[in-house]
Design a protein around this motif. Structure first.
Motif, PDB file in Angstrom:
ATOM      1  N   PRO A   1     -58.328  -0.861 -36.637  1.00  0.00           N
ATOM      2  CA  PRO A   1     -58.175   0.544 -37.034  1.00  0.00           C
ATOM      3  C   PRO A   1     -59.239   1.395 -36.346  1.00  0.00           C
ATOM      4  N   ILE A   2     -58.813   2.511 -35.789  1.00  0.00           N
ATOM      5  CA  ILE A   2     -59.764   3.383 -35.095  1.00  0.00           C
ATOM      6  C   ILE A   2     -59.811   4.792 -35.688  1.00  0.00           C
ATOM      7  N   ALA A   3     -58.888   5.096 -36.598  1.00  0.00           N
ATOM      8  CA  ALA A   3     -58.913   6.404 -37.261  1.00  0.00           C
ATOM      9  C   ALA A   3     -58.056   6.341 -38.514  1.00  0.00           C
ATOM     10  N   ILE A   4     -58.538   6.993 -39.581  1.00  0.00           N
ATOM     11  CA  ILE A   4     -57.794   7.039 -40.849  1.00  0.00           C
ATOM     12  C   ILE A   4     -57.810   8.469 -41.369  1.00  0.00           C
ATOM     13  N   GLN A   5     -56.625   8.999 -41.628  1.00  0.00           N
ATOM     14  CA  GLN A   5     -56.478  10.296 -42.290  1.00  0.00           C
ATOM     15  C   GLN A   5     -55.781  10.029 -43.611  1.00  0.00           C
ATOM     16  N   LEU A   6     -56.392  10.421 -44.730  1.00  0.00           N
ATOM     17  CA  LEU A   6     -55.920   9.979 -46.048  1.00  0.00           C
ATOM     18  C   LEU A   6     -54.786  10.823 -46.611  1.00  0.00           C
ATOM     19  N   LYS A   7     -54.531  11.996 -46.056  1.00  0.00           N
ATOM     20  CA  LYS A   7     -53.384  12.803 -46.472  1.00  0.00           C
ATOM     21  C   LYS A   7     -52.538  13.094 -45.242  1.00  0.00           C
ATOM     22  N   GLN A   8     -51.294  13.455 -45.460  1.00  0.00           N
ATOM     23  CA  GLN A   8     -50.359  13.613 -44.347  1.00  0.00           C
ATOM     24  C   GLN A   8     -50.693  14.797 -43.440  1.00  0.00           C
ATOM     25  N   LYS A   9     -51.133  15.913 -44.010  1.00  0.00           N
ATOM     26  CA  LYS A   9     -51.343  17.121 -43.201  1.00  0.00           C
ATOM     27  C   LYS A   9     -52.826  17.313 -42.896  1.00  0.00           C
ATOM     28  N   PRO A  10     -53.158  17.526 -41.642  1.00  0.00           N
ATOM     29  CA  PRO A  10     -54.560  17.784 -41.289  1.00  0.00           C
ATOM     30  C   PRO A  10     -55.073  19.042 -41.994  1.00  0.00           C
ATOM     31  N   ALA A  11     -56.305  18.991 -42.458  1.00  0.00           N
ATOM     32  CA  ALA A  11     -56.920  20.132 -43.135  1.00  0.00           C
ATOM     33  C   ALA A  11     -58.423  19.942 -43.137  1.00  0.00           C
ATOM     34  N   GLU A  12     -59.137  21.028 -43.454  1.00  0.00           N
ATOM     35  CA  GLU A  12     -60.599  20.965 -43.457  1.00  0.00           C
ATOM     36  C   GLU A  12     -61.110  19.971 -44.484  1.00  0.00           C
ATOM     37  N   ASP A  13     -60.398  19.877 -45.626  1.00  0.00           N
ATOM     38  CA  ASP A  13     -60.833  18.939 -46.676  1.00  0.00           C
ATOM     39  C   ASP A  13     -60.139  17.574 -46.546  1.00  0.00           C
ATOM     40  N   ASN A  14     -59.561  17.305 -45.383  1.00  0.00           N
ATOM     41  CA  ASN A  14     -58.875  16.032 -45.123  1.00  0.00           C
ATOM     42  C   ASN A  14     -59.389  15.465 -43.798  1.00  0.00           C
ATOM     43  N   PRO A  15     -60.651  15.032 -43.792  1.00  0.00           N
ATOM     44  CA  PRO A  15     -61.248  14.579 -42.529  1.00  0.00           C
ATOM     45  C   PRO A  15     -60.593  13.311 -41.999  1.00  0.00           C
ATOM     46  N   ILE A  16     -60.736  13.129 -40.707  1.00  0.00           N
ATOM     47  CA  ILE A  16     -60.300  11.879 -40.081  1.00  0.00           C
ATOM     48  C   ILE A  16     -61.503  10.946 -40.044  1.00  0.00           C
TER      49      ILE A  16
END
Length: 650
Positions: free
Chosen positions: A302-317
Motif C-alpha cells: 500500500p502506498i496511499a490510503i484515503q478513508l472517504k470516497q471524496k477528496p476534501a481538506e478533512d480527508n487526508p491521503i
C-alpha cells in the motif's frame, strides 16, 4: 415363476435403522409386481444402520426393463413408527441385468415412495407412463417442501422454514454435524465467559491484552497480514501525484500504471452506510480507497490510503512516510471496511446466499432421475440449514453480526442490496474475473493460481458429464426442467434485475457447462477461499476489527497509541466477533472434500468413470499445492482440494 434378487442398503448414518416391516414393489416396462413384504432370516436386523440385506422375490412373469421401485413401511403391532434412511436398492433380474435405484431419503411415514432406476433421464426422454407420473408427483411434492421466502426485500430469496426441524429431513445436518456444531459454539463462548470477557464493555487498555482472547486457539498464521487475504479484493484506479507516492523520485506513477504495477482497492459499497450503535456508542465505518504498488522485488505494497470516497481538506491521503500511528490508524480503518465487505458481499452474498438459491431451485425444479440433479445434489449438502442458522443467529435482530458489527442492522441490508446490484456473471466466473480485475500477473497471488486450476478441473469434469447427456444445443433448449431451474435462479437469486450476463435461459451446451461450473465452484472452492482463513487472519483483532468506535483522523499528526486503543472495539465486541470467526472456521468430522461423493447417484459406467477421473485430478492438484506450499513462509492451503468442502456447509 421368475426370481429377482433384491438387495437393500441402509445408510451408515445415525438413526438410519428401522424395525418396521418394509414392503417393495417393482415396476417394469412389461408390468408391475405385487407389493411384497421383504422377509429375511436376519429378522429385524435386516434394516439396521449400515446393513446390506438380500431377498429373493418371485413373480409369475418377467417385468421387462425395470423403471422404478416402490418402497413403504408399516410399524409392527404396538410398535411405534420410526424413520429409515435407505441408501439404495439393487435388483438383479432373471436375465442377469443389474438395476440400481438410488434413494438417499428419510422415510418417516407409511406412504408409498417411488424411486427411479439410476439411469439419468431428461424429461423429454421419459417415455414410461408411470415413470412420467412419478416424476411429476415428485416435483409437486418438492415444490410444497421447498418454498421460496423473502427474508428482506432486495436480497436473494431463501427457503421458507420456521426452524431447522421444519426443513425436509434429507437436507438437515447429520447427528454428527449437529452435535459438533453446538459443542464448538458452546465451548468457545464458555472459555470467553470464564475469562470475564463476554460482558466486559470497556476499551482495551493494552494492545498485548488482546492476545488473551482464544490464546490457546491460535493457528500457524494467526495475526499475520500478507497478500493471501481471505478476501481476494477488487482492484481499480485512483489518481495521486508522483510526489505523494514516490517522494524519492524512484518511479513515475504514469509509467508504473502503464507497466500494470498500480492497483486500487475501492470500498465504495460502504459509502454513506448507516452504522450501528454498540454499548450505547455510535460506531464508524469508512469507504476507503487504497492504492497499491507492485515493487521491483514482487511485493504488493500500500502506498496511499484515503478513508472517504471524496477528496476534501478533512480527508487526508495517508502515506507510509507519515507518522507510525497515522499510517497504522489508516490501515486499521481499511481492514475494518474490509471485514464488512468480505463478510457481507464476498462471503454471505456471493457464496452462502447464491448457493442456497442454486440448491432450492434444483430441489424444486429438477427430479432425482435428471442428470443435473445427480451432478449437483452433493454440492447442496447442509447449505439450507447452515443458512437458516446464519439468518437466525448472525444477521437477525438479535444476531451476533447485527449487534456487534459496525455494519450490522440497517447498514447490512444497504450493503447487501448494493452488492447484489453490482454482481455480474463474469465476476462469478474466476477466469473472467481475474482478467477483468487486471490481476493476472500480481506476484504471489496464490488464490488466483489455485482458483484457476480448480475452475479448469471442475470445468473438465462438468463438460464430460453434461456432453454425455446433452449431445446437441436443441436438447438443452427443449429440457423444460433445466429451463425452469435457470429461470428460478434468475428470478429468486438475482431478483430479475438486469445483472450483466446473468442468463435467464440456456440455449447451448457450452452455456450450460459454464453455468454449472460456476454453481459448483461457488459452493465449494469459492466458499472455501473466503471462509477457511477467517480465524487465521481475524484472530488478531486489530487486523480485522469488527467495528470501530471513533471517527477517522481528519488531519495528520494527531494519532497516538491511546487514540488507537479507544478506536478499536470494546472487549465484549471483540470477543463476540472472534468467537463467530472461530466457529465458522471449524471443520466437521463428516466434512466431505470436493469430489468425494459418498452417495451413488449415477448408474452408467461413463459418468462413474468421469467421477473417478475427477477425484484423481483433484488428488494430483492437492499434491502440487502441498509441494508448492513447502517453499512458502506462509502456506496457502485454503484451495487445496483436500480442504475444500463439496458444499457451503459451515
Amino acid at each position: 415363476m421368475v426370481d429377482y434378487e433384491v438387495t437393500v442398503y441402509t445408510a451408515n448414518r445415525t438413526a438410519a435403522t428401522t424395525f418396521n416391516n418394509v414392503f417393495l414393489k417393482l415396476v417394469g416396462t412389461n408390468g408391475e409386481s405385487e407389493r411384497k413384504r421383504l422377509l429375511s432370516l436376519r429378522g429385524p436386523s435386516a434394516f439396521v444402520r449400515g446393513a446390506v440385506a438380500s431377498f429373493t422375490v418371485s413373480y409369475p412373469t418377467s417385468l421387462g426393463k425395470l423403471v422404478l421401485v416402490e418402497l413403504d413401511k408399516k410399524p409392527l403391532f404396538l410398535f411405534p413408527e420410526d424413520s429409515w434412511f435407505p441408501a439404495k436398492v439393487e435388483v438383479k433380474s432373471p436375465d442377469g441385468e443389474i438395476y440400481n435405484f438410488p434413494v438417499y431419503r428419510w422415510i418417516s411415514d407409511s406412504k408409498v415412495h417411488r424411486f427411479r432406476e439410476g439411469t439419468a433421464l431428461k424429461g423429454f426422454e421419459d417415455s414410461h407412463q408411470l415413470g412420467r407420473y412419478s416424476r411429476e408427483q415428485e416435483l409437486k411434492q418438492r415444490q410444497k417442501d421447498y418454498c421460496w421466502d423473502v427474508y428482506v426485500e432486495g436480497i436473494p430469496h431463501c427457503i421458507k422454514a420456521d426452524g431447522p426441524l421444519s426443513l425436509p429431513a434429507e437436507v438437515r445436518f447429520s447427528f454428527t454435524k449437529q452435535t459438533e456444531f453446538l459443542f464448538t459454539k458452546i465451548t468457545g463462548l464458555a472459555e470467553l465467559k470464564l475469562k470475564g470477557l463476554v460482558d466486559n464493555k470497556t476499551n482495551w487498555t493494552n494492545i498485548d491484552d488482546i492476545d488473551r482472547v482464544f490464546w490457546f486457539k491460535q493457528t500457524d498464521i494467526s495475526g499475520t497480514d500478507n497478500l493471501h487475504k481471505v478476501n481476494p479484493t477488487k482492484l481499480d484506479n485512483l489518481p495521486v501525484t508522483d510526489k505523494m507516492v514516490f517522494p524519492d523520485g524512484c518511479c513515475s506513477l504514469a509509467e508504473e500504471i502503464k507497466k500494470g504495477n498500480i492497483f486500487l482497492c475501492d470500498y465504495k459499497q460502504m459509502d454513506g452506510v448507516k452504522t450501528n450503535t454498540i454499548n450505547d456508542e455510535k460506531q464508524y465505518l469508512m469507504a476507503p480507497l487504497v492504492l497499491l504498488h507492485k515493487t521491483p522485488d514482487d511485493k504488493l505494497m500500500p502506498i496511499a490510503i484515503q478513508l472517504k470516497q471524496k477528496p476534501a481538506e478533512d480527508n487526508p491521503i495517508f502515506l507510509p512516510s507519515d507518522s507510525e500511528y497515522d499510517w497504522l490508524m489508516a490501515k486499521i480503518f481499511v481492514r475494518s471496511a474490509d471485514f464488512s465487505e468480505h463478510q457481507l458481499n464476498v462471503h454471505l452474498l456471493r457464496t452462502h446466499l447464491l448457493a442456497e438459491v442454486f440448491a432450492v431451485s434444483l430441489l424444486r425444479n429438477v427430479p432425482m432421475v435428471h442428470p443435473l440433479h445427480k451432478l449437483l445434489i452433493p454440492h447442496t449438502r447442509y447449505t439450507l440449514q447452515i443458512n437458516f442458522l446464519a439468518r437466525n443467529r448472525l444477521i437477525s435482530e438479535e444476531g451476533v453480526f447485527t449487534k456487534f458489527s459496525a455494519s450490522g442492522g440497517e447498514g447490512m441490508i444497504t450493503i447487501l442490496r448494493r452488492s447484489l446490484s453490482s454482481v455480474t456473471y463474469s465476476s462469478l466466473c474466476v477466469p473472467e474475473d481475474i482478467a477483468e480485475r487486471g490481476v493476472k500477473d500480481v506476484p504471489n497471488f496464490y488464490y488466483r493460481d489455485d482458483a484457476l486450476r480448480l475452475w479448469d478441473t471442475i470445468n473438465r469434469f462438468v463438460r464430460g458429464i453434461l456432453t454425455y447427456y446433452y449431445k446437441t444445443d436443441a436438447e438443452v433448449q427443449q429440457d423444460s426442467e433445466l429451463q425452469k431451474w435457470i429461470l428460478d435462479i434468475f428470478e429468486h437469486g438475482f431478483l430479475s434485475q438486469p445483472c450483466p450476463g446473468i442468463p435467464q435461459k440456456l440455449t447451448t451446451v457450452d452455456e450450460l457447462i459454464k453455468f454449472v461450473t460456476m454453481v459448483i465452484f461457488t459452493g465449494s472452492a469459492q466458499h472455501a477461499a473466503v471462509n477457511g482463513g477467517q480465524f487465521d487472519f481475524g484472530s488478531w483483532m486489530p487486523n480485522t476489527p469488527i467495528s470501530l468506535q471513533l471517527p477517522p483522523p481528519t488531519k495528520k499528526g494527531e494519532a497516538t497509541e491511546e487514540t488507537m486503543l479507544k478506536t478499536l472495539p470494546d472487549v465484549n465486541t471483540t470477543v463476540q466477533g472472534m468467537a463467530i470467526m472461530w466457529l465458522l472456521s471449524q471443520q466437521s468430522s463428516d466434512f466431505a472434500p470436493l469430489g468425494q461423493y459418498s452417495e451413488d447417484h449415477f448408474s452408467e459406467e461413463t459418468p462413474r468413470q468421469m467421477m473417478a477421473n475427477f477425484k484423481k485430478e483433484l488428488a494430483a492438484l492437492s499434491a502440487a499445492i502441498k509441494e508448492r506450499n513447502k517453499t512458502l513462509e506462509v502456506p496457502y492451503t485454503y484451495l487445496d482440494p483436500e480442504e475444500v468442502e463439496n458444499s457451503v456447509a459451515i
